[in-house]
Design an enzyme around this catalytic site. Structure first.
Site, mmCIF file in Angstrom:
data_model
loop_
_atom_site.group_PDB
_atom_site.id
_atom_site.type_symbol
_atom_site.label_atom_id
_atom_site.label_comp_id
_atom_site.label_asym_id
_atom_site.label_seq_id
_atom_site.Cartn_x
_atom_site.Cartn_y
_atom_site.Cartn_z
ATOM 1 C CG HIS A 531 -2.632 2.542 4.267
ATOM 2 N ND1 HIS A 531 -3.849 3.180 4.328
ATOM 3 C CD2 HIS A 531 -1.810 3.226 5.120
ATOM 4 C CE1 HIS A 531 -3.782 4.199 5.164
ATOM 5 N NE2 HIS A 531 -2.548 4.253 5.653
ATOM 6 N N PRO A 532 0.403 -0.658 1.923
ATOM 7 C CG PRO A 532 2.696 -1.047 1.656
ATOM 8 C CD PRO A 532 1.713 0.018 2.065
#
Length: 608
Positions: A531-532
């Site tokens: 989930h960058p």
């Protein structure tokens, strides 16, 4: 997650071949899907870079205006080249294939000790129409209402919960019977959302929710009024098929004459003249091409590729650009503030036969069940439940802990970890069981994306700076203890769950279940949840720590916006795909100067 080859793993050659053959046969005689263009015109009104979770939605919405022309450029190929992307359980075998950027982080001294590439974390990202919505585990999670209210309170005007909820509703076509009349959900949008509580793994979902109740948590709709509690996973699956942004948004729009989609078109630079974005250069078929944008260039390449492209175009920290000899157009903190989620793990064998194993997914019955009815294990994400809660040191209104339950217990060779340590932890044979994944939602440490070189085809440096703040480890240990406590509930005891499977030789130097034990578990086995965000973060014009303003315009450069996960001021409290779609929905209205959700806004006006 913890395995790249869960379910139908790469070893399932025969099963895969059968599925592909059946898929190809099923396509015969059907109307051909619109194809990408081979020849790009010289100029369009809007040029969008990246056809992922945000870009595919944005191109669809902008091209609803027949008076404007839209070009969508994608570095990867068509999703139809990868038939397994359609089957929910076969997403992870696609990692490290042609539809994956297959990134690795820089060394992380505090984490990744048991990873195959010691102290480096593997970061798959979609390189295909639909982007990472083709590779993810399809979780539909909006985050906390307080995430967005916090954005608005800190200068992101127009991004509070009541502002963004109508855009979540616009895209959603909920299939969950119990939620169809909820004011927090919508049945009319293009994106199918169903529940993992009704399929093959429903018994495991019930087990997870019942265990949560024993710990004092309510069963909730985490996309509804209250996020805190336990729930069946809500997932983007339609009738047993992955509901990606390519399938649900882009493909139905590709027949429009004013929308051109070009694949295998790797954008190398945004062309900027007198601080005005006028187009982009890209490589296609080994030829460098230039396309102009009459109105705007919109970068929707994700939290890694978007900052990389801006940096290559002279937008970023002056010191970094000077070191590479790139002329500075705008001195902005591009690539800074990298945020992400990490998960630890608690696994147990069970005496239930409801979990996923590779032999089950390889069986002829499983294959026929899916091919004929789109039912069974292959129609599931295997992430059967999700829970949200606050740690003992949480000071925010939004939660800082999430827990997923994976309906499987992998074997060593099917994980991301070194074979020696993975064998100790997981064993060499498939077993019935589950993995509980405690997630830290809001790390205080921040990482960065920087260029390795001026070559657009070089992967950038990715330094997530995991667990660099001492509070992060405290919360992570607490989250993992909560996950472990689930195994002590009556619900889990009924299926033969136990903690002893976590007492392995890797941790022999520490007292079992001590804080030192948990810290070693985390430093060895913790992984990204993929989930960058926040590398082109949004903020007020006066905020020197942001890249784009609340209209997603890049500061100091006209006719240039960023629309994807990179604009989040910080990662939201949950999985990021649904927010990426919402961001694109809202951006389309900002760009077109319209209000497409007026009716939906009226519908939710009374929500507090």
């Amino acid at each position: 997650m913890i395995s790249r080859e869960v379910g139908v793993a790469s070893t399932v050659c025969l099963a895969t071949a059968v599925l592909i053959l059946v898929w190809r046969i099923s396509r015969r005689g059907k109307k051909q899907k619109p194809k990408p263009v081979e020849k790009v015109e010289e100029e369009y009104d809007y040029v969008i870079v990246g056809a992922g979770s945000s870009g595919a939605v944005l191109a669809t919405r902008l091209s609803e205006d027949p008076d404007c022309t839209v070009l969508l450029l994608e570095a990867g190929g068509e999703e139809t080249e990868y038939p397994l992307t359609a089957i929910p359980l076969t997403s992870l075998p696609l990692w490290r294939t042609g539809c994956d950027w297959a990134y690795y982080t820089e060394h992380q001294d505090g984490t990744g000790w048991a990873h195959r590439k010691h102290k480096k974390h593997f970061w798959p990202r979609g390189k295909v129409l639909g982007g990472s919505s083709m590779l993810n585990l399809m979780q539909y999670v909006r985050g906390s209402r307080y995430d967005y209210d916090d954005w608005a309170a800190n200068g992101c005007t127009g991004w509070g919960y009541k502002d963004v909820l109508p855009y979540f509703l616009k895209s959603e076509g909920v299939q969950i019977k119990e939620l169809k009349n909820s004011k927090y959900h919508n049945t009319d949008g293009p994106l199918a959302v169903c529940s993992e509580g009704n399929g093959k793994l429903a018994k495991l979902t019930k087990l997870f929710v019942e265990a949560g109740k024993e710990l004092g948590f309510d069963e909730v709709d985490y996309n509804g009024e209250n996020q805190i509690g336990f729930s069946a996973s809500q997932v983007t699956i339609r009738d047993g098929v992955r509901a990606s942004t390519a399938k649900e948004f882009l493909r139905p729009a590709m027949h429009r004459k004013n929308l051109h989609v070009a694949v295998r078109a790797h954008v190398t630079k945004v062309v900027i003249e007198s601080n005005i974005a006028t187009g982009v250069t890209f490589i296609k078929n080994n030829n460098k091409q230039l396309v102009k944008a009459r109105k705007e260039v919109i970068v929707s390449s994700g939290a890694i590729n978007s900052p990389q492209l801006l940096l290559l175009s002279g937008i970023g920290p002056k010191k970094h650009l000077d070191s590479l000899g790139i002329p500075v157009v705008a001195d902005l903190p591009v690539g800074e503030n990298l945020d992400d989620h990490m998960h630890s793990l608690v696994k147990t064998t069970c005496n239930t036969k409801d979990s996923v194993t590779e032999p089950k997914t390889k069986s002829l019955w499983t294959l026929l069940k899916y091919v004929l009815f789109k039912k069974g294990h292959l129609s599931s994400s295997a992430l059967v439940g999700s829970a949200f809660m606050k740690s003992s040191i949480c000071t925010t209104k939004y939660p800082d802990i999430q827990i997923h339950m994976f309906g499987l217990h992998p074997r060593a060779s099917n994980t991301l970890h070194s074979l020696e340590k993975a064998t100790e932890m997981f064993g060499t044979e498939w077993k019935d069981g589950v993995c509980i994944l405690p997630i830290i939602l809001h790390q205080k440490g921040r990482g960065r994306i920087t260029l390795k070189s001026t070559d657009a085809f070089d992967h950038p440096n990715i330094d997530p700076n995991y667990l660099s703040h001492p509070d992060d480890m405290k919360i992570f240990i607490e989250a993992t203890k909560i996950a472990m406590s689930l195994l002590d509930t009556k619900a889990f005891k009924k299926v033969g769950a136990n903690k002893e499977g976590m007492n392995v030789a890797i941790f022999k130097d520490y007292e079992f279940l001590s804080d030192d034990y948990y810290e070693s578990l985390i430093r060895n086995f913790a992984c990204t949840v993929y989930h960058p965000t926040s590398t082109c973060r949004m903020g007020a014009n006066s905020d020197t720590n942001c890249v784009v303003d609340p209209e997603l315009k890049v500061k100091g450069v006209s006719n240039l916006r960023v629309v994807d996960a990179s604009i989040m001021p910080q990662v939201i409290s949950g999985n990021t795909n649904a927010p990426c779609i919402m961001i694109a929905e809202k951006a389309a209205d900002l760009i077109r100067g319209i209000d497409s959700v007026a009716v939906l806004r009226q519908r939710v006006r009374d929500i507090k």
